[in-house]
Design an enzyme around this catalytic site. Structure first.
Site, PDB file in Angstrom:
ATOM      1  N   ASP A  55      26.864  39.569  37.725  1.00  0.00           N
ATOM      2  CA  ASP A  55      27.381  40.921  37.493  1.00  0.00           C
ATOM      3  C   ASP A  55      28.497  40.848  36.455  1.00  0.00           C
ATOM      4  O   ASP A  55      28.938  39.769  36.073  1.00  0.00           O
ATOM      5  CB  ASP A  55      27.882  41.559  38.800  1.00  0.00           C
ATOM      6  CG  ASP A  55      28.815  40.625  39.553  1.00  0.00           C
ATOM      7  OD1 ASP A  55      29.512  39.821  38.910  1.00  0.00           O
ATOM      8  OD2 ASP A  55      28.861  40.715  40.791  1.00  0.00           O
ATOM      9  N   ASP A  57      32.266  42.199  35.696  1.00  0.00           N
ATOM     10  CA  ASP A  57      33.451  42.889  36.193  1.00  0.00           C
ATOM     11  C   ASP A  57      34.357  43.238  35.027  1.00  0.00           C
ATOM     12  O   ASP A  57      34.495  42.468  34.075  1.00  0.00           O
ATOM     13  CB  ASP A  57      34.195  41.985  37.185  1.00  0.00           C
ATOM     14  CG  ASP A  57      33.302  41.599  38.353  1.00  0.00           C
ATOM     15  OD1 ASP A  57      32.863  42.504  39.082  1.00  0.00           O
ATOM     16  OD2 ASP A  57      33.020  40.408  38.508  1.00  0.00           O
ATOM     17  N   ASP A 134      41.588  33.725  41.177  1.00  0.00           N
ATOM     18  CA  ASP A 134      41.547  32.491  41.960  1.00  0.00           C
ATOM     19  C   ASP A 134      41.519  31.217  41.107  1.00  0.00           C
ATOM     20  O   ASP A 134      42.474  30.448  41.103  1.00  0.00           O
ATOM     21  CB  ASP A 134      40.406  32.532  42.992  1.00  0.00           C
ATOM     22  CG  ASP A 134      39.070  33.001  42.431  1.00  0.00           C
ATOM     23  OD1 ASP A 134      38.971  33.181  41.208  1.00  0.00           O
ATOM     24  OD2 ASP A 134      38.124  33.167  43.224  1.00  0.00           O
TER      25      ASP A 134
HETATM   26  P1  ATP Z   1      29.979  35.818  40.853  1.00  0.00           P
HETATM   27  O1  ATP Z   1      29.210  35.112  39.825  1.00  0.00           O
HETATM   28  O2  ATP Z   1      29.629  35.388  42.225  1.00  0.00           O
HETATM   29  O3  ATP Z   1      30.005  37.308  40.708  1.00  0.00           O
HETATM   30  P2  ATP Z   1      32.775  36.044  40.249  1.00  0.00           P
HETATM   31  O4  ATP Z   1      33.748  34.996  39.817  1.00  0.00           O
HETATM   32  O5  ATP Z   1      32.510  37.136  39.288  1.00  0.00           O
HETATM   33  O6  ATP Z   1      31.449  35.268  40.657  1.00  0.00           O
HETATM   34  P3  ATP Z   1      33.503  38.111  42.057  1.00  0.00           P
HETATM   35  O7  ATP Z   1      33.544  38.036  43.548  1.00  0.00           O
HETATM   36  O8  ATP Z   1      32.533  39.003  41.403  1.00  0.00           O
HETATM   37  O9  ATP Z   1      33.286  36.602  41.592  1.00  0.00           O
HETATM   38  O10 ATP Z   1      34.972  38.439  41.587  1.00  0.00           O
HETATM   39  C1  ATP Z   1      35.293  38.765  40.234  1.00  0.00           C
HETATM   40  C2  ATP Z   1      36.608  38.125  39.849  1.00  0.00           C
HETATM   41  O11 ATP Z   1      37.659  38.622  40.684  1.00  0.00           O
HETATM   42  C3  ATP Z   1      36.658  36.611  40.024  1.00  0.00           C
HETATM   43  O12 ATP Z   1      36.126  35.916  38.939  1.00  0.00           O
HETATM   44  C4  ATP Z   1      38.142  36.377  40.187  1.00  0.00           C
HETATM   45  O13 ATP Z   1      38.804  36.394  38.939  1.00  0.00           O
HETATM   46  C5  ATP Z   1      38.585  37.587  40.985  1.00  0.00           C
HETATM   47  N1  ATP Z   1      38.513  37.314  42.436  1.00  0.00           N
HETATM   48  C6  ATP Z   1      37.501  37.591  43.271  1.00  0.00           C
HETATM   49  N2  ATP Z   1      37.781  37.228  44.526  1.00  0.00           N
HETATM   50  C7  ATP Z   1      39.012  36.702  44.503  1.00  0.00           C
HETATM   51  C8  ATP Z   1      39.877  36.150  45.478  1.00  0.00           C
HETATM   52  N3  ATP Z   1      39.499  36.048  46.742  1.00  0.00           N
HETATM   53  N4  ATP Z   1      41.098  35.731  45.075  1.00  0.00           N
HETATM   54  C9  ATP Z   1      41.471  35.840  43.775  1.00  0.00           C
HETATM   55  N5  ATP Z   1      40.712  36.327  42.816  1.00  0.00           N
HETATM   56  C10 ATP Z   1      39.500  36.768  43.149  1.00  0.00           C
HETATM   57 MG    MG Z   2      31.303  38.814  39.623  1.00  0.00          MG
END
Ligand code: ATP
Ligand code: MG
Length: 423
Positions: A55, A57, A134
């Protein structure tokens, strides 16, 4: 304030051709309205690593209400973090407003006794927002204003070296949100990255904090861990970091009681899930839960039998015990828990190869899931007969041939009675 490294368009591989068109629309509309608009998180990370992002963001300095005003198709969600969801048909683009740094005291941020953040709606700018993320590799921004990548945390080095590193003091960051431990494992498994020693070390001590996470959130994280096409690696890392006990304590206990067959069965099951995902086939959480809790259910059933219960009651009681212990940790939506039960209840029926019972098993709505499950048990060495081959074969036959095979045993040619030995 740390100033970021700006990587110009010419020095990175992110192309707009690989960015979802709806995400681009959102970015451009924010930008044209005079706001900062950047892609952040997994989308940027995955594009830099030549993976296909799950996705996209978006981060902005527009407040959620301002985002809502710009987009007709927008809903504000979340209490812990307030976010805007912009809808394009079934696709949702998540837009988050930059958040302020943690050290800044504010009434809008609430912690619990163990340091966990319960609510956090203090806004800031990009230079604040980055420290809330994170891992370094999740904290890169792609700026739609000039197509550059903005790096505050030396993340590009970690991307190149395949290192997963938490931003800030790992112990504090895990206490703020223990789910970050599971995210570490998920990204290490998904990207085949090494967890930096400073980031991995506290996991061994802090795993128990996962017990405070609401079951619905753990359920989501469990699915992300096991349904991303890297379930086997995720499982092995959970074992390595001693976290399985906090997600599936009953499975962990069964594994510890020296059950090599169960471990083999789990690995085969997870491997088949990975394969299905990579082949584009559908998967169900029911299968994961059925597999993870199978040995616990069998052990409990045996206990009830030894206490004198008949087989079917023993299994019913066991299932009810095992499921109620699990939902205290991670919830299972009812539409899946009933399938988990079906998969388990149907297992003993594969022993009956004739007549009405066998026919109704073949026609059962959950036959296919139960059959796959049974074959995995066979593959792991749990069954000592040819059930998998037999039930595989019968599915390939025409209905007449099936009928012939299913003829009740009593219609089979009778053996001649032995005549009494003459004295
Ligand atoms: P994915 O490929 O699974 O979507 P993602 O890194 O994009 O991985 P998301 O859960 O979509 O993960 O979250 C988007 C962003 O928000 C992360 O990349 C991170 O920067 C931030 N984030 C998400 N969850 C947390 C958390 N628990 N603590 C700190 N930052 C977070
Ligand atoms: Mg994501």
């Amino acid at each position: 304030m740390t100033s970021p490294t700006i990587i110009p368009r010419s020095d990175h591989c992110i192309s707009r051709d690989n960015i979802d068109e709806n995400a681009l629309k959102v970015l451009y509309r924010l930008h044209r309205a005079g706001y900062r608009a950047l892609l952040v998180g997994g989308g940027v990370r995955d594009l830099l690593l030549n993976h296909v992002p799950k996705d996209f963001d978006i981060a902005t300095d527009a407040h959620p209400e301002q985002v809502k005003k710009l987009f007709g198709n927008c809903r504000l969600i979340g209490r812990r973090f307030r976010l805007a969801h912009v809808f394009y048909g079934r696709e949702i683009i998540e837009v988050a407003t930059f958040r302020a740094s943690q050290d800044q005291p504010d009434d809008d941020r609430v912690h619990d006794d163990s340091g966990r953040i319960l609510r956090d709606n203090v806004y800031g700018d990009m230079g604040d927002d980055v420290w809330r993320r994170d891992f370094t590799i999740n904290a890169l921004y792609y700026d739609i204003a000039d197509f550059s990548v903005v790096d505050y945390t030396n993340a590009m080095v970690d991307i190149k070296q395949h290192t997963l590193r938490l931003i800030g003091d790992p112990d504090t960051r895990y206490r703020e949100d223990p789910v970050r431990m599971l995210r570490a494992i998920r990204f290490a498994a998904k990207l085949d990255f090494t967890i930096h020693p400073d980031t991995e070390q506290p996991i061994y001590e802090l795993g128990a904090l996962l017990r405070d996470i609401p079951p619905a959130r753990l359920y989501d994280e469990i699915l992300k861990l096991f349904h991303s096409g890297k379930a086997v690696q995720s499982f092995q890392l959970l074992q390595k970091y001693q976290l399985l006990q906090h997600l599936f304590p009953q499975a962990e206990l069964a594994l510890q009681s020296n059950s090599e067959t169960f471990e083999r069965f789990l690995i085969h099951s997870l491997h088949s899930t990975d394969k299905r995902i990579n082949d584009g086939k559908p998967i169900t959480p029911a299968f994961l839960y059925a597999a993870m809790l199978w040995k616990p259910v069998q052990d409990k059933t045996e206990q009830y039998r030894q206490a004198g219960e008949p087989a079917s009651i023993a299994m019913q009681n066991a299932i009810s015990d095992v499921m109620s212990a699990q939902v205290k940790i991670s919830s299972i939506p009812r539409r899946f828990s009933s399938v988990v039960r079906d998969i388990w209840y149907l297992q003993h029926r594969f022993n009956y190869r004739h007549g009405r019972r066998a026919r109704s098993l073949l026609g059962h709505t959950k036959f296919r899931a139960a059959y796959d499950f049974m074959c995995l048990r066979g593959k792991a060495g749990e069954l000592d007969d040819d059930s998998c081959e037999w039930w595989t074969n019968i599915q390939s036959l025409s209905s007449e041939e099936q009928e012939r095979l299913l003829q009740p045993a009593r219609n089979a040619p009778r053996k001649r009675r032995k005549s009494k030995p003459k004295s």
